[in-house]
Motif scaffolding. Structure first.
Motif, PDB file in Angstrom:
ATOM      1  N   MET A   1      15.641 -10.934  -9.004  1.00  0.00           N
ATOM      2  CA  MET A   1      14.272 -10.438  -9.055  1.00  0.00           C
ATOM      3  C   MET A   1      13.953 -10.049 -10.502  1.00  0.00           C
ATOM      4  O   MET A   1      14.685  -9.307 -11.127  1.00  0.00           O
ATOM      5  N   THR A   2      12.879 -10.543 -10.976  1.00  0.00           N
ATOM      6  CA  THR A   2      12.491 -10.229 -12.347  1.00  0.00           C
ATOM      7  C   THR A   2      11.615  -8.982 -12.354  1.00  0.00           C
ATOM      8  O   THR A   2      11.065  -8.570 -11.331  1.00  0.00           O
ATOM      9  N   LEU A   3      11.490  -8.431 -13.511  1.00  0.00           N
ATOM     10  CA  LEU A   3      10.648  -7.251 -13.668  1.00  0.00           C
ATOM     11  C   LEU A   3       9.190  -7.577 -13.379  1.00  0.00           C
ATOM     12  O   LEU A   3       8.476  -6.775 -12.773  1.00  0.00           O
ATOM     13  N   LEU A   4       8.742  -8.761 -13.765  1.00  0.00           N
ATOM     14  CA  LEU A   4       7.360  -9.166 -13.519  1.00  0.00           C
ATOM     15  C   LEU A   4       7.066  -9.252 -12.021  1.00  0.00           C
ATOM     16  O   LEU A   4       6.011  -8.812 -11.559  1.00  0.00           O
ATOM     17  N   ALA A   5       7.988  -9.789 -11.239  1.00  0.00           N
ATOM     18  CA  ALA A   5       7.806  -9.870  -9.791  1.00  0.00           C
ATOM     19  C   ALA A   5       7.770  -8.474  -9.182  1.00  0.00           C
ATOM     20  O   ALA A   5       6.966  -8.190  -8.279  1.00  0.00           O
ATOM     21  N   PHE A   6       8.629  -7.594  -9.646  1.00  0.00           N
ATOM     22  CA  PHE A   6       8.646  -6.218  -9.153  1.00  0.00           C
ATOM     23  C   PHE A   6       7.327  -5.513  -9.451  1.00  0.00           C
ATOM     24  O   PHE A   6       6.745  -4.860  -8.579  1.00  0.00           O
ATOM     25  N   LEU A   7       6.835  -5.655 -10.677  1.00  0.00           N
ATOM     26  CA  LEU A   7       5.583  -5.008 -11.046  1.00  0.00           C
ATOM     27  C   LEU A   7       4.392  -5.611 -10.308  1.00  0.00           C
ATOM     28  O   LEU A   7       3.461  -4.893  -9.935  1.00  0.00           O
ATOM     29  N   SER A   8       4.413  -6.924 -10.069  1.00  0.00           N
ATOM     30  CA  SER A   8       3.347  -7.557  -9.291  1.00  0.00           C
ATOM     31  C   SER A   8       3.336  -7.013  -7.863  1.00  0.00           C
ATOM     32  O   SER A   8       2.277  -6.782  -7.285  1.00  0.00           O
ATOM     33  N   GLY A   9       4.499  -6.802  -7.307  1.00  0.00           N
ATOM     34  CA  GLY A   9       4.585  -6.204  -5.976  1.00  0.00           C
ATOM     35  C   GLY A   9       4.075  -4.778  -5.959  1.00  0.00           C
ATOM     36  O   GLY A   9       3.406  -4.358  -5.009  1.00  0.00           O
ATOM     37  N   ALA A  10       4.375  -4.027  -7.005  1.00  0.00           N
ATOM     38  CA  ALA A  10       3.894  -2.645  -7.088  1.00  0.00           C
ATOM     39  C   ALA A  10       2.371  -2.608  -7.206  1.00  0.00           C
ATOM     40  O   ALA A  10       1.715  -1.767  -6.578  1.00  0.00           O
ATOM     41  N   VAL A  11       1.803  -3.519  -7.976  1.00  0.00           N
ATOM     42  CA  VAL A  11       0.348  -3.585  -8.116  1.00  0.00           C
ATOM     43  C   VAL A  11      -0.291  -3.968  -6.782  1.00  0.00           C
ATOM     44  O   VAL A  11      -1.302  -3.391  -6.366  1.00  0.00           O
ATOM     45  N   THR A  12       0.316  -4.934  -6.089  1.00  0.00           N
ATOM     46  CA  THR A  12      -0.189  -5.336  -4.779  1.00  0.00           C
ATOM     47  C   THR A  12      -0.146  -4.168  -3.802  1.00  0.00           C
ATOM     48  O   THR A  12      -1.098  -3.941  -3.054  1.00  0.00           O
ATOM     49  N   LEU A  13       0.946  -3.415  -3.807  1.00  0.00           N
ATOM     50  CA  LEU A  13       1.061  -2.243  -2.943  1.00  0.00           C
ATOM     51  C   LEU A  13       0.010  -1.196  -3.300  1.00  0.00           C
ATOM     52  O   LEU A  13      -0.569  -0.559  -2.412  1.00  0.00           O
ATOM     53  N   GLY A  14      -0.261  -1.026  -4.575  1.00  0.00           N
ATOM     54  CA  GLY A  14      -1.294  -0.084  -4.993  1.00  0.00           C
ATOM     55  C   GLY A  14      -2.679  -0.494  -4.505  1.00  0.00           C
ATOM     56  O   GLY A  14      -3.448   0.340  -4.029  1.00  0.00           O
ATOM     57  N   PHE A  15      -2.984  -1.790  -4.602  1.00  0.00           N
ATOM     58  CA  PHE A  15      -4.268  -2.285  -4.087  1.00  0.00           C
ATOM     59  C   PHE A  15      -4.365  -2.079  -2.583  1.00  0.00           C
ATOM     60  O   PHE A  15      -5.407  -1.666  -2.068  1.00  0.00           O
ATOM     61  N   ALA A  16      -3.284  -2.356  -1.863  1.00  0.00           N
ATOM     62  CA  ALA A  16      -3.295  -2.186  -0.401  1.00  0.00           C
ATOM     63  C   ALA A  16      -3.457  -0.718  -0.021  1.00  0.00           C
ATOM     64  O   ALA A  16      -4.185  -0.385   0.924  1.00  0.00           O
ATOM     65  N   THR A  17      -2.804   0.166  -0.755  1.00  0.00           N
ATOM     66  CA  THR A  17      -2.925   1.593  -0.492  1.00  0.00           C
ATOM     67  C   THR A  17      -4.350   2.073  -0.732  1.00  0.00           C
ATOM     68  O   THR A  17      -4.903   2.841   0.060  1.00  0.00           O
ATOM     69  N   ALA A  52       1.807 -13.522  -7.222  1.00  0.00           N
ATOM     70  CA  ALA A  52       3.199 -13.109  -7.333  1.00  0.00           C
ATOM     71  C   ALA A  52       4.126 -14.004  -6.520  1.00  0.00           C
ATOM     72  O   ALA A  52       5.236 -14.320  -6.957  1.00  0.00           O
ATOM     73  N   LEU A  53       3.682 -14.424  -5.351  1.00  0.00           N
ATOM     74  CA  LEU A  53       4.558 -15.170  -4.455  1.00  0.00           C
ATOM     75  C   LEU A  53       4.344 -16.675  -4.484  1.00  0.00           C
ATOM     76  O   LEU A  53       5.202 -17.431  -4.032  1.00  0.00           O
ATOM     77  N   GLY A  54       3.196 -17.101  -4.987  1.00  0.00           N
ATOM     78  CA  GLY A  54       2.839 -18.509  -4.893  1.00  0.00           C
ATOM     79  C   GLY A  54       3.508 -19.425  -5.884  1.00  0.00           C
ATOM     80  O   GLY A  54       3.616 -20.623  -5.637  1.00  0.00           O
ATOM     81  N   GLY A  55       3.940 -18.926  -6.993  1.00  0.00           N
ATOM     82  CA  GLY A  55       4.521 -19.792  -8.009  1.00  0.00           C
ATOM     83  C   GLY A  55       3.513 -20.788  -8.569  1.00  0.00           C
ATOM     84  O   GLY A  55       3.843 -21.933  -8.850  1.00  0.00           O
TER      85      GLY A  55
END
Length: 86
Positions: A1-17, A52-55
């Motif tokens: 897992m790269t840092l970019l993927a982790f941060l993209s997931g965190a941003v997605t979680l923030g938007f969902a929240t 983040a997930l689509g590549g």
């Protein structure tokens, strides 16, 4: 897992929240502005998750800007409608 993927997931979680946060306020008040903010954050979160997930290659990511434009236009229209109702 790269840092970019982790941060993209965190941003997605923030938007969902944020979307759930505004959806709760809409449920309590039935104010259209809260629903617009919930829809906007949901659109931004889905777009971020797809990136983040689509590549998807960088050359084909321009449609994401259209999703973001629609999201922000949703907020602008909701604000105008709320101010016009007065």
């Amino acid at each position: 897992m790269t840092l970019l993927a982790f941060l993209s997931g965190a941003v997605t979680l923030g938007f969902a929240t944020a979307a759930l946060f505004f959806l709760r306020f809409w449920r309590d008040t039935r104010d259209e502005l809260f629903l617009a903010f919930a829809a906007t954050f949901l659109m931004l979160g889905v777009a971020q998750a797809i990136l983040a997930l689509g590549g998807i290659p960088d050359e084909q990511r321009s449609w994401v800007y259209l999703v973001r434009l629609v999201a922000f236009l949703t907020i602008i229209v909701a604000i105008l409608r709320k101010n016009r109702a007065r």
